[in-house]
Design an enzyme around this catalytic site. Structure first.
Site, PDB file in Angstrom:
ATOM      1  N   LYS A 157       0.972  -1.174  -0.054  1.00 36.45           N
ATOM      2  CA  LYS A 157       0.156  -0.111   0.105  1.00 36.45           C
ATOM      3  C   LYS A 157       0.922   1.315   0.035  1.00 36.45           C
ATOM      4  CE  LYS A 157       0.915   1.927   3.238  1.00 36.45           C
ATOM      5  NZ  LYS A 157       2.097   2.239   4.092  1.00 36.45           N
ATOM      6  N   TYR A 245      -4.451   3.664   6.035  1.00 33.19           N
ATOM      7  CA  TYR A 245      -5.091   2.895   7.306  1.00 33.19           C
ATOM      8  C   TYR A 245      -6.396   3.147   7.745  1.00 33.19           C
ATOM      9  CZ  TYR A 245      -0.673   0.418   7.340  1.00 33.19           C
ATOM     10  OH  TYR A 245       0.722  -0.416   6.771  1.00 33.19           O
TER      11      TYR A 245
END
Ligand code: NAD
Length: 395
Positions: A157, A245
Protein backbone atom coordinates in the site's frame (compact mmCIF):
# COMPACT_ATOMS: atom_id res chain seq x y z
CA UNK A 1 -10.49 -15.90 24.01
CA UNK A 2 -9.36 -17.91 20.98
CA UNK A 3 -7.34 -16.01 18.46
CA UNK A 4 -8.71 -17.01 15.07
CA UNK A 5 -9.38 -15.80 11.53
CA UNK A 6 -12.69 -14.14 10.68
CA UNK A 7 -15.80 -16.24 10.46
CA UNK A 8 -18.64 -15.27 8.16
CA UNK A 9 -22.09 -16.16 9.33
CA UNK A 10 -25.15 -16.63 7.15
CA UNK A 11 -26.84 -13.53 8.59
CA UNK A 12 -23.77 -11.46 7.63
CA UNK A 13 -24.13 -12.63 4.07
CA UNK A 14 -27.79 -11.65 4.09
CA UNK A 15 -26.98 -8.19 5.45
CA UNK A 16 -24.17 -7.87 2.88
CA UNK A 17 -26.61 -8.70 0.10
CA UNK A 18 -28.89 -5.96 1.44
CA UNK A 19 -25.93 -3.61 1.46
CA UNK A 20 -25.10 -4.35 -2.18
CA UNK A 21 -28.72 -3.76 -3.13
CA UNK A 22 -28.64 -0.39 -1.34
CA UNK A 23 -25.43 0.46 -3.21
CA UNK A 24 -27.05 -0.34 -6.52
CA UNK A 25 -30.06 1.78 -5.56
CA UNK A 26 -27.95 4.85 -4.78
CA UNK A 27 -25.92 4.42 -7.97
CA UNK A 28 -22.46 3.99 -6.43
CA UNK A 29 -19.90 2.72 -8.96
CA UNK A 30 -19.78 -1.05 -9.26
CA UNK A 31 -16.13 -1.15 -8.21
CA UNK A 32 -16.67 0.45 -4.79
CA UNK A 33 -19.97 -1.25 -4.03
CA UNK A 34 -18.67 -4.70 -4.91
CA UNK A 35 -15.99 -4.37 -2.23
CA UNK A 36 -18.53 -4.52 0.58
CA UNK A 37 -19.24 -8.14 1.43
CA UNK A 38 -17.15 -9.34 -1.47
CA UNK A 39 -16.35 -12.88 -0.35
CA UNK A 40 -18.82 -15.74 -0.14
CA UNK A 41 -18.39 -17.65 3.14
CA UNK A 42 -16.96 -20.79 1.58
CA UNK A 43 -14.27 -18.85 -0.28
CA UNK A 44 -13.23 -16.96 2.81
CA UNK A 45 -12.95 -20.19 4.77
CA UNK A 46 -10.76 -21.67 2.02
CA UNK A 47 -8.27 -18.81 2.14
CA UNK A 48 -8.22 -17.43 5.69
CA UNK A 49 -4.46 -17.39 5.79
CA UNK A 50 -4.85 -19.18 9.12
CA UNK A 51 -3.12 -22.59 8.97
CA UNK A 52 -5.42 -23.87 11.76
CA UNK A 53 -8.53 -23.14 9.72
CA UNK A 54 -7.57 -23.55 6.07
CA UNK A 55 -7.57 -26.98 4.51
CA UNK A 56 -5.57 -25.84 1.48
CA UNK A 57 -2.44 -27.94 0.86
CA UNK A 58 0.66 -27.13 -1.18
CA UNK A 59 3.34 -24.45 -1.28
CA UNK A 60 3.72 -21.36 -3.44
CA UNK A 61 7.10 -19.81 -4.28
CA UNK A 62 7.48 -16.07 -3.64
CA UNK A 63 10.00 -13.50 -4.91
CA UNK A 64 10.43 -10.42 -2.72
CA UNK A 65 10.98 -7.23 -4.74
CA UNK A 66 12.61 -4.58 -2.54
CA UNK A 67 15.03 -5.47 0.24
CA UNK A 68 14.44 -2.32 2.30
CA UNK A 69 13.24 -1.82 5.84
CA UNK A 70 9.79 -3.42 5.70
CA UNK A 71 10.75 -6.22 3.32
CA UNK A 72 13.71 -7.37 5.38
CA UNK A 73 12.53 -6.75 8.95
CA UNK A 74 8.88 -7.85 8.73
CA UNK A 75 8.17 -9.81 5.58
CA UNK A 76 11.15 -12.10 4.98
CA UNK A 77 11.16 -13.32 8.62
CA UNK A 78 7.38 -14.03 8.44
CA UNK A 79 7.84 -16.85 5.92
CA UNK A 80 9.18 -19.03 8.75
CA UNK A 81 5.61 -19.13 10.19
CA UNK A 82 3.90 -19.82 6.84
CA UNK A 83 2.30 -23.09 5.81
CA UNK A 84 1.67 -22.44 2.11
CA UNK A 85 4.34 -19.85 1.24
CA UNK A 86 8.11 -20.01 0.82
CA UNK A 87 10.75 -17.57 -0.43
CA UNK A 88 12.21 -18.78 -3.71
CA UNK A 89 13.35 -15.49 -5.27
CA UNK A 90 14.73 -12.05 -4.47
CA UNK A 91 14.66 -8.86 -6.54
CA UNK A 92 16.84 -5.86 -5.68
CA UNK A 93 18.97 -3.13 -7.25
CA UNK A 94 21.81 -3.86 -4.81
CA UNK A 95 23.95 -6.96 -5.53
CA UNK A 96 25.29 -7.03 -1.94
CA UNK A 97 21.76 -7.29 -0.56
CA UNK A 98 20.91 -10.05 -3.02
CA UNK A 99 23.91 -11.97 -1.80
CA UNK A 100 23.32 -11.31 1.91
CA UNK A 101 19.61 -12.15 1.95
CA UNK A 102 19.99 -14.87 -0.68
CA UNK A 103 22.35 -16.66 1.66
CA UNK A 104 20.21 -16.01 4.74
CA UNK A 105 17.01 -17.33 3.13
CA UNK A 106 18.63 -20.03 0.94
CA UNK A 107 17.56 -18.45 -2.35
CA UNK A 108 19.56 -19.94 -5.24
CA UNK A 109 21.86 -17.56 -7.12
CA UNK A 110 19.87 -18.06 -10.35
CA UNK A 111 16.70 -16.86 -8.56
CA UNK A 112 18.18 -13.50 -7.55
CA UNK A 113 17.24 -10.68 -9.93
CA UNK A 114 17.78 -6.98 -10.54
CA UNK A 115 14.65 -4.87 -11.16
CA UNK A 116 15.54 -4.69 -14.87
CA UNK A 117 15.45 -8.48 -15.04
CA UNK A 118 11.82 -8.83 -13.83
CA UNK A 119 10.63 -9.89 -17.35
CA UNK A 120 12.98 -12.89 -17.22
CA UNK A 121 11.06 -14.28 -14.23
CA UNK A 122 8.83 -15.89 -16.86
CA UNK A 123 11.48 -18.62 -17.20
CA UNK A 124 11.57 -19.39 -13.48
CA UNK A 125 8.81 -21.77 -12.45
CA UNK A 126 9.99 -21.85 -8.82
CA UNK A 127 8.50 -18.36 -8.47
CA UNK A 128 4.70 -17.92 -8.68
CA UNK A 129 4.26 -14.62 -6.80
CA UNK A 130 6.13 -11.32 -6.76
CA UNK A 131 5.64 -9.21 -3.61
CA UNK A 132 6.36 -5.55 -4.49
CA UNK A 133 7.78 -3.72 -1.42
CA UNK A 134 9.45 -0.73 -3.04
CA UNK A 135 8.72 3.04 -2.97
CA UNK A 136 5.18 3.89 -4.08
CA UNK A 137 6.04 5.41 -7.47
CA UNK A 138 7.67 2.12 -8.56
CA UNK A 139 4.66 -0.10 -7.77
CA UNK A 140 2.97 0.26 -11.16
CA UNK A 141 6.00 -0.60 -13.27
CA UNK A 142 7.23 -3.55 -11.19
CA UNK A 143 3.71 -4.93 -10.81
CA UNK A 144 2.83 -4.74 -14.50
CA UNK A 145 6.17 -6.31 -15.50
CA UNK A 146 5.74 -9.15 -13.00
CA UNK A 147 2.18 -9.81 -14.19
CA UNK A 148 3.36 -9.80 -17.79
CA UNK A 149 5.98 -12.37 -16.78
CA UNK A 150 3.07 -14.59 -15.67
CA UNK A 151 3.42 -14.05 -11.91
CA UNK A 152 0.70 -13.23 -9.37
CA UNK A 153 1.40 -9.98 -7.51
CA UNK A 154 0.99 -8.82 -3.93
CA UNK A 155 1.65 -5.07 -3.95
CA UNK A 156 2.29 -2.87 -0.93
CA UNK A 157 0.00 0.00 0.00
CA UNK A 158 -0.70 2.53 -1.38
CA UNK A 159 -1.28 0.49 -4.51
CA UNK A 160 0.10 3.31 -6.72
CA UNK A 161 0.28 7.09 -7.00
CA UNK A 162 -2.83 7.61 -9.18
CA UNK A 163 -6.11 5.98 -10.14
CA UNK A 164 -4.80 5.59 -13.70
CA UNK A 165 -1.79 3.60 -12.46
CA UNK A 166 -4.02 1.37 -10.32
CA UNK A 167 -6.25 0.72 -13.31
CA UNK A 168 -3.22 -0.23 -15.43
CA UNK A 169 -2.25 -2.78 -12.80
CA UNK A 170 -5.77 -4.24 -12.66
CA UNK A 171 -5.93 -4.41 -16.46
CA UNK A 172 -2.53 -6.13 -16.61
CA UNK A 173 -3.69 -8.74 -14.07
CA UNK A 174 -6.82 -9.42 -16.12
CA UNK A 175 -4.85 -9.67 -19.37
CA UNK A 176 -2.38 -12.10 -17.79
CA UNK A 177 -5.10 -14.02 -15.94
CA UNK A 178 -3.14 -13.59 -12.69
CA UNK A 179 -4.25 -12.49 -9.22
CA UNK A 180 -3.48 -9.02 -7.87
CA UNK A 181 -3.73 -8.28 -4.15
CA UNK A 182 -2.93 -5.15 -2.14
CA UNK A 183 -1.06 -5.71 1.13
CA UNK A 184 -3.60 -4.49 3.68
CA UNK A 185 -2.16 -6.67 6.45
CA UNK A 186 -4.69 -5.46 9.01
CA UNK A 187 -7.39 -7.63 7.34
CA UNK A 188 -5.43 -10.59 8.74
CA UNK A 189 -4.64 -9.11 12.16
CA UNK A 190 -6.45 -10.95 15.00
CA UNK A 191 -7.50 -7.84 16.96
CA UNK A 192 -8.95 -6.16 13.89
CA UNK A 193 -10.75 -9.38 12.98
CA UNK A 194 -12.19 -9.51 16.50
CA UNK A 195 -13.39 -5.90 16.19
CA UNK A 196 -14.92 -6.70 12.80
CA UNK A 197 -16.73 -9.68 14.34
CA UNK A 198 -18.13 -7.47 17.15
CA UNK A 199 -19.42 -4.94 14.62
CA UNK A 200 -20.95 -7.42 12.13
CA UNK A 201 -22.54 -9.61 14.80
CA UNK A 202 -24.43 -6.60 16.16
CA UNK A 203 -22.86 -7.17 19.58
CA UNK A 204 -22.03 -3.47 20.00
CA UNK A 205 -25.48 -2.40 18.82
CA UNK A 206 -26.23 -0.18 15.86
CA UNK A 207 -23.18 1.64 14.60
CA UNK A 208 -23.62 5.25 13.58
CA UNK A 209 -20.07 6.60 13.71
CA UNK A 210 -16.38 5.78 13.42
CA UNK A 211 -13.13 7.69 13.77
CA UNK A 212 -9.53 6.73 13.14
CA UNK A 213 -6.19 8.48 13.66
CA UNK A 214 -2.86 7.35 12.26
CA UNK A 215 0.27 9.31 13.14
CA UNK A 216 3.97 8.51 13.27
CA UNK A 217 7.04 10.73 13.17
CA UNK A 218 8.72 11.13 9.78
CA UNK A 219 12.46 11.04 10.49
CA UNK A 220 14.67 13.32 8.42
CA UNK A 221 17.79 11.18 8.17
CA UNK A 222 16.27 7.71 8.01
CA UNK A 223 16.79 6.09 4.56
CA UNK A 224 13.28 4.60 4.56
CA UNK A 225 11.79 8.06 5.16
CA UNK A 226 13.92 9.95 2.59
CA UNK A 227 11.71 9.02 -0.37
CA UNK A 228 8.57 9.70 1.69
CA UNK A 229 9.47 13.42 1.60
CA UNK A 230 9.33 13.43 -2.21
CA UNK A 231 5.90 14.04 -3.75
CA UNK A 232 6.90 12.34 -7.00
CA UNK A 233 8.03 9.16 -5.23
CA UNK A 234 5.61 8.91 -2.30
CA UNK A 235 2.59 10.42 -4.09
CA UNK A 236 1.73 12.52 -1.00
CA UNK A 237 2.42 12.83 2.70
CA UNK A 238 0.99 11.17 5.79
CA UNK A 239 -2.37 10.61 4.08
CA UNK A 240 -1.00 8.14 1.51
CA UNK A 241 1.44 6.51 3.90
CA UNK A 242 -0.60 5.93 7.05
CA UNK A 243 -3.86 7.84 6.60
CA UNK A 244 -4.72 5.04 4.19
CA UNK A 245 -5.05 2.73 7.24
CA UNK A 246 -7.68 5.05 8.70
CA UNK A 247 -9.64 5.13 5.43
CA UNK A 248 -9.39 1.43 4.62
CA UNK A 249 -10.01 0.38 8.24
CA UNK A 250 -13.16 2.46 8.69
CA UNK A 251 -14.69 1.27 5.40
CA UNK A 252 -13.86 -2.36 6.18
CA UNK A 253 -15.08 -2.33 9.79
CA UNK A 254 -18.29 -0.51 8.87
CA UNK A 255 -18.78 -2.52 5.63
CA UNK A 256 -19.63 0.70 3.83
CA UNK A 257 -18.60 2.73 0.77
CA UNK A 258 -17.62 6.38 0.40
CA UNK A 259 -19.89 8.77 -1.49
CA UNK A 260 -18.14 12.09 -0.95
CA UNK A 261 -15.12 13.34 0.98
CA UNK A 262 -13.75 16.52 2.55
CA UNK A 263 -10.23 17.18 3.75
CA UNK A 264 -7.64 19.72 4.93
CA UNK A 265 -3.88 19.67 5.33
CA UNK A 266 -1.50 21.26 7.81
CA UNK A 267 2.30 21.35 7.85
CA UNK A 268 4.47 23.24 10.36
CA UNK A 269 6.13 26.26 8.73
CA UNK A 270 9.77 25.98 7.60
CA UNK A 271 10.02 22.28 8.44
CA UNK A 272 12.41 20.78 5.86
CA UNK A 273 10.47 17.49 5.89
CA UNK A 274 7.37 19.13 4.47
CA UNK A 275 8.60 21.05 1.44
CA UNK A 276 6.67 18.74 -0.91
CA UNK A 277 4.29 16.61 1.16
CA UNK A 278 1.86 17.36 3.99
CA UNK A 279 2.47 16.62 7.66
CA UNK A 280 -1.15 16.30 8.81
CA UNK A 281 -4.30 15.43 6.92
CA UNK A 282 -7.74 15.74 8.54
CA UNK A 283 -10.70 14.32 6.64
CA UNK A 284 -14.31 13.23 6.56
CA UNK A 285 -16.09 10.64 4.44
CA UNK A 286 -19.84 10.60 3.86
CA UNK A 287 -20.78 6.95 3.35
CA UNK A 288 -23.43 5.25 1.25
CA UNK A 289 -25.36 4.41 4.44
CA UNK A 290 -25.55 8.15 5.20
CA UNK A 291 -23.08 7.88 8.10
CA UNK A 292 -20.25 10.43 8.25
CA UNK A 293 -16.87 9.31 9.64
CA UNK A 294 -13.75 11.27 10.60
CA UNK A 295 -10.10 10.49 10.33
CA UNK A 296 -6.67 12.06 10.58
CA UNK A 297 -3.08 11.24 9.72
CA UNK A 298 0.14 12.91 10.70
CA UNK A 299 3.92 12.76 10.57
CA UNK A 300 4.75 14.22 14.01
CA UNK A 301 3.02 12.33 16.84
CA UNK A 302 2.60 8.59 17.49
CA UNK A 303 -0.90 7.06 17.44
CA UNK A 304 -2.61 4.27 15.47
CA UNK A 305 -6.20 4.04 16.71
CA UNK A 306 -9.68 3.14 15.43
CA UNK A 307 -12.96 3.77 17.35
CA UNK A 308 -16.29 2.31 16.24
CA UNK A 309 -19.34 3.73 18.01
CA UNK A 310 -22.23 1.32 18.65
CA UNK A 311 -25.40 2.00 20.64
CA UNK A 312 -24.44 -0.67 23.22
CA UNK A 313 -20.71 -0.04 23.37
CA UNK A 314 -17.80 1.66 21.64
CA UNK A 315 -14.88 -0.45 20.42
CA UNK A 316 -11.40 1.02 20.50
CA UNK A 317 -8.48 -0.72 18.85
CA UNK A 318 -5.39 0.99 20.23
CA UNK A 319 -2.93 0.46 18.88
CA UNK A 320 -4.99 -0.70 15.96
CA UNK A 321 -2.53 -1.19 13.12
CA UNK A 322 0.84 -1.65 14.79
CA UNK A 323 3.11 -4.55 13.82
CA UNK A 324 2.68 -6.00 17.30
CA UNK A 325 0.81 -5.35 20.55
CA UNK A 326 -2.56 -4.28 19.11
CA UNK A 327 -5.42 -4.42 21.64
CA UNK A 328 -9.21 -4.15 21.60
CA UNK A 329 -11.08 -2.21 24.31
CA UNK A 330 -14.80 -1.64 24.78
CA UNK A 331 -16.53 1.14 26.63
CA UNK A 332 -20.06 0.61 27.85
CA UNK A 333 -22.82 3.16 28.22
CA UNK A 334 -21.27 4.35 31.49
CA UNK A 335 -18.29 5.32 29.32
CA UNK A 336 -15.91 2.97 31.16
CA UNK A 337 -13.03 1.71 28.99
CA UNK A 338 -12.30 -2.00 29.51
CA UNK A 339 -9.64 -4.23 27.94
CA UNK A 340 -11.56 -6.77 25.87
CA UNK A 341 -9.19 -8.77 23.70
CA UNK A 342 -5.54 -9.13 22.82
CA UNK A 343 -4.67 -11.43 19.92
CA UNK A 344 -1.21 -12.13 18.54
CA UNK A 345 -0.73 -9.19 16.15
CA UNK A 346 2.40 -10.62 14.56
CA UNK A 347 0.31 -13.38 12.93
CA UNK A 348 -0.91 -10.76 10.45
CA UNK A 349 2.24 -11.08 8.32
CA UNK A 350 2.27 -14.84 7.76
CA UNK A 351 -1.52 -15.00 7.44
CA UNK A 352 -1.49 -12.33 4.75
CA UNK A 353 1.14 -14.31 2.81
CA UNK A 354 -0.67 -17.62 3.26
CA UNK A 355 -4.04 -16.10 2.34
CA UNK A 356 -2.68 -15.14 -1.07
CA UNK A 357 -0.94 -18.50 -1.53
CA UNK A 358 -4.14 -20.33 -0.58
CA UNK A 359 -6.19 -18.19 -2.95
CA UNK A 360 -3.76 -19.14 -5.74
CA UNK A 361 -3.69 -22.84 -4.85
CA UNK A 362 -7.47 -23.16 -4.45
CA UNK A 363 -8.37 -20.45 -6.98
CA UNK A 364 -10.50 -18.60 -4.44
CA UNK A 365 -11.11 -14.83 -4.20
CA UNK A 366 -8.78 -12.56 -2.26
CA UNK A 367 -9.84 -10.38 0.63
CA UNK A 368 -7.99 -7.23 -0.43
CA UNK A 369 -7.97 -7.20 -4.26
CA UNK A 370 -6.57 -4.58 -6.63
CA UNK A 371 -10.04 -2.99 -6.83
CA UNK A 372 -9.81 -2.16 -3.11
CA UNK A 373 -6.42 -0.51 -3.69
CA UNK A 374 -7.90 1.50 -6.57
CA UNK A 375 -10.86 2.58 -4.43
CA UNK A 376 -8.54 3.87 -1.71
CA UNK A 377 -6.30 5.74 -4.16
CA UNK A 378 -9.46 7.28 -5.71
CA UNK A 379 -10.50 8.45 -2.22
CA UNK A 380 -7.03 9.88 -1.62
CA UNK A 381 -7.08 11.77 -4.94
CA UNK A 382 -10.50 13.21 -4.06
CA UNK A 383 -9.28 14.19 -0.58
CA UNK A 384 -6.31 16.12 -1.99
CA UNK A 385 -8.68 17.81 -4.46
CA UNK A 386 -10.93 18.76 -1.53
CA UNK A 387 -7.99 20.15 0.45
CA UNK A 388 -7.04 22.24 -2.59
CA UNK A 389 -10.53 23.57 -3.34
CA UNK A 390 -12.04 23.58 0.17
CA UNK A 391 -15.08 21.71 -1.27
CA UNK A 392 -16.71 18.32 -0.66
CA UNK A 393 -15.72 16.07 -3.59
CA UNK A 394 -18.11 13.40 -4.89
CA UNK A 395 -16.68 10.02 -5.79
P1 NAD B 1 12.54 1.38 2.20
O1 NAD B 1 13.09 2.63 1.63
O2 NAD B 1 13.10 0.89 3.50
O3 NAD B 1 12.66 0.17 1.16
C1 NAD B 1 12.41 0.36 -0.21
C2 NAD B 1 13.36 -0.52 -1.00
O4 NAD B 1 13.07 -0.32 -2.40
C3 NAD B 1 14.83 -0.18 -0.79
O5 NAD B 1 15.56 -1.37 -0.63
C4 NAD B 1 15.24 0.53 -2.08
O6 NAD B 1 16.60 0.30 -2.42
C5 NAD B 1 14.31 -0.13 -3.10
N1 NAD B 1 14.01 0.66 -4.31
C6 NAD B 1 13.64 0.12 -5.48
N2 NAD B 1 13.44 1.05 -6.41
C7 NAD B 1 13.68 2.23 -5.82
C8 NAD B 1 13.62 3.57 -6.27
N3 NAD B 1 13.31 3.90 -7.53
N4 NAD B 1 13.91 4.55 -5.39
C9 NAD B 1 14.25 4.26 -4.12
N5 NAD B 1 14.32 2.98 -3.64
C10 NAD B 1 14.05 1.98 -4.48
O7 NAD B 1 10.96 1.61 2.33
P2 NAD B 1 9.90 0.73 3.13
O8 NAD B 1 9.55 1.43 4.38
O9 NAD B 1 10.36 -0.67 3.22
O10 NAD B 1 8.61 0.85 2.17
C11 NAD B 1 8.51 0.13 0.96
C12 NAD B 1 7.04 -0.04 0.58
O11 NAD B 1 6.39 -0.80 1.59
C13 NAD B 1 6.25 1.25 0.46
O12 NAD B 1 5.29 1.15 -0.55
C14 NAD B 1 5.56 1.39 1.80
O13 NAD B 1 4.35 2.14 1.75
C15 NAD B 1 5.30 -0.06 2.12
N6 NAD B 1 5.25 -0.32 3.56
C16 NAD B 1 4.18 -0.99 4.05
C17 NAD B 1 4.10 -1.26 5.40
C18 NAD B 1 2.92 -2.02 5.94
O14 NAD B 1 2.77 -2.08 7.15
N7 NAD B 1 2.08 -2.61 5.08
C19 NAD B 1 5.10 -0.84 6.28
C20 NAD B 1 6.20 -0.18 5.74
C21 NAD B 1 6.26 0.09 4.38
Amino acid sequence: MKDSGSSVKQKDLISRRGFLDRMAAVGIGATFASLAGQLPASAEAAATGDPEVSSVRGQVGWAIAGLGDYGTTKILPAFASCKNSKVTGLISGTPDKLQKFGKKYSVAADSRYSYDAIPSLKDNDKISVVYVITPNSTHVDFTVKALEAGKHVLCEKPMANSKAECQRMIDAAKAANRKLMVAYRVHFEPNNLKAKELVTSGEIGKVSYGVSDHHRPLVMNLPRDAWRMSKATAGGGSLVDIGIYSINGLLWLLDDSPVEVFGSTYSPANDPRFKEVECNFTGQMRLASGRVVNFSSGYDATKKRVDIFGTKSVITIDPGTAYEGNKVYTSDNAGKLKPFYEGKSELQFSRQLDHFSQAILANTPIRTPGEMGLRDVAIIEALYESAKTNQWIKL
